[in-house]
Design a protein around this motif. Structure first.
Motif, PDB file in Angstrom:
ATOM      1  N   TYR A 166       2.847 -21.546  52.351  1.00 63.39           N
ATOM      2  CA  TYR A 166       4.409 -21.238  51.326  1.00 63.39           C
ATOM      3  C   TYR A 166       3.226 -20.253  50.250  1.00 63.39           C
ATOM      4  N   GLU A 223       4.197 -16.369  49.833  1.00 62.07           N
ATOM      5  CA  GLU A 223       4.810 -15.955  48.211  1.00 62.07           C
ATOM      6  C   GLU A 223       4.156 -15.330  47.439  1.00 62.07           C
ATOM      7  N   ARG A 233      11.605 -21.854  53.307  1.00 56.32           N
ATOM      8  CA  ARG A 233      11.639 -22.510  51.600  1.00 56.32           C
ATOM      9  C   ARG A 233      11.947 -20.873  50.609  1.00 56.32           C
ATOM     10  N   LEU A 234      11.058 -20.181  51.034  1.00 50.62           N
ATOM     11  CA  LEU A 234      11.271 -18.234  50.921  1.00 50.62           C
ATOM     12  C   LEU A 234      12.906 -17.941  50.738  1.00 50.62           C
ATOM     13  N   LYS A 273      14.891 -19.886  47.656  1.00 50.82           N
ATOM     14  CA  LYS A 273      14.540 -19.481  47.080  1.00 50.82           C
ATOM     15  C   LYS A 273      14.669 -17.991  46.085  1.00 50.82           C
ATOM     16  N   LYS A 296      15.232 -16.572  39.830  1.00 45.09           N
ATOM     17  CA  LYS A 296      14.382 -15.551  40.812  1.00 45.09           C
ATOM     18  C   LYS A 296      14.370 -14.093  41.661  1.00 45.09           C
ATOM     19  N   ASP A 301      11.653 -13.003  38.464  1.00 45.21           N
ATOM     20  CA  ASP A 301      10.021 -13.071  38.639  1.00 45.21           C
ATOM     21  C   ASP A 301      10.105 -12.646  39.600  1.00 45.21           C
TER      22      ASP A 301
END
Length: 258
Positions: free
Chosen positions: A34, A38, A74-75, A78, A190, A193
């Motif tokens: 992960y 990322e 998971r990404l 996000k 997010k 970022d």
């Protein structure tokens, strides 16, 4: 998974995975995968808008598809990977998150609405702000950038620069104590970022001393306005700073990423 010609892959390789596991034998493989994906997104190793193939990505990283698929899910949550399902909803295609110039403008307009008000409130009640921490974040952001303009042999870690940038702005919003401003800011964080890392990347590629110095000094001027309690000035400086960032990243997307 497409990639540019002779593109170096510091994150997406079996060697990189093995090195991370050797650093910490107790770390979960899924967490390593992960983090590597990322970082590949934030560094543009996986390019904005690029379609990814989970099977090929797993082969490149030397792992099974299970941790890669979990990392992709998971990404997606996000917002760094977009899941586009077919019309029959049976198949999914995954793309690296990207934003159009219009979307970037909208994002920075939303950012102004939150951050300009936040810095105004902070300057009004600057006793609620950890001024020492705000100063240190501004200084830590400023110093390496200014040094880099004089000595290009000095390493510039764009991820570290982006993190300091985000910490500075986040502290201002959090210091207001306004839960509604903080909640609104968390919604766009997010995306900020991602954009912050992209802007740092553009600055490094552009190598324009004036652009780098301008950005390096803006945090410090905002800090000074907050410290002195000049609310209107702090708000104006934040507006100028966010406008500068928006204009800069849009221009560089056109010049560097046509």
């Amino acid at each position: 998974m497409k990639s540019g010609k002779n593109k170096v892959k510091p994150y997406l390789s079996a060697e990189a995975i093995q090195a991370k596991v050797q650093e910490n034998p107790f770390v979960k493989l899924g967490d390593v995968v992960y983090a590597q994906i990322e970082d590949a997104i934030l560094s543009s190793e996986l390019e904005p808008g690029q379609k990814i193939n989970i099977t090929k990505l797993a082969e490149t990283m030397g792992v099974s598809t299970t941790p890669v698929r979990d990392a992709v899910d998971r990404l997606c949550a996000k917002g760094f990977i977009v899941n586009r399902q077919g019309v029959d909803a049976k198949y999914s295609s995954y793309y690296i998150f990207d934003m159009s110039n219009d979307s970037l403008r909208d994002l920075y307009d939303a950012r102004k609405a939150v951050e300009c008000k936040a810095v105004y409130l902070c300057a009004q009640k600057n006793w609620n702000v950890d001024l020492d921490k705000l100063y240190q974040l501004a200084l830590d952001f400023q110093s390496p950038l200014e040094t880099y303009t004089y000595d290009r042999s000095v390493p510039w870690n764009r991820s570290d620069t982006a993190l300091l940038d985000r910490q500075f702005h986040s502290l201002i919003v959090q210091s207001t104590g306004n839960i509604y401003l903080m909640e609104m800011y968390s919604i766009i964080s997010k995306y900020l970022d991602y954009v912050s890392v992209r802007r740092s990347e553009f600055l490094k590629k552009e190598r324009n001393p004036d652009s780098i110095k301008m950005l390096a000094n803006q945090h410090m001027t905002i800090y000074n306005a907050v410290k002195l309690g000049f609310a209107d000035m702090a708000m104006s400086l934040m507006d100028e700073h966010i406008s500068y960032c928006a204009d800069h990243i849009v221009q560089n997307r056109q010049d560097i990423d046509p």
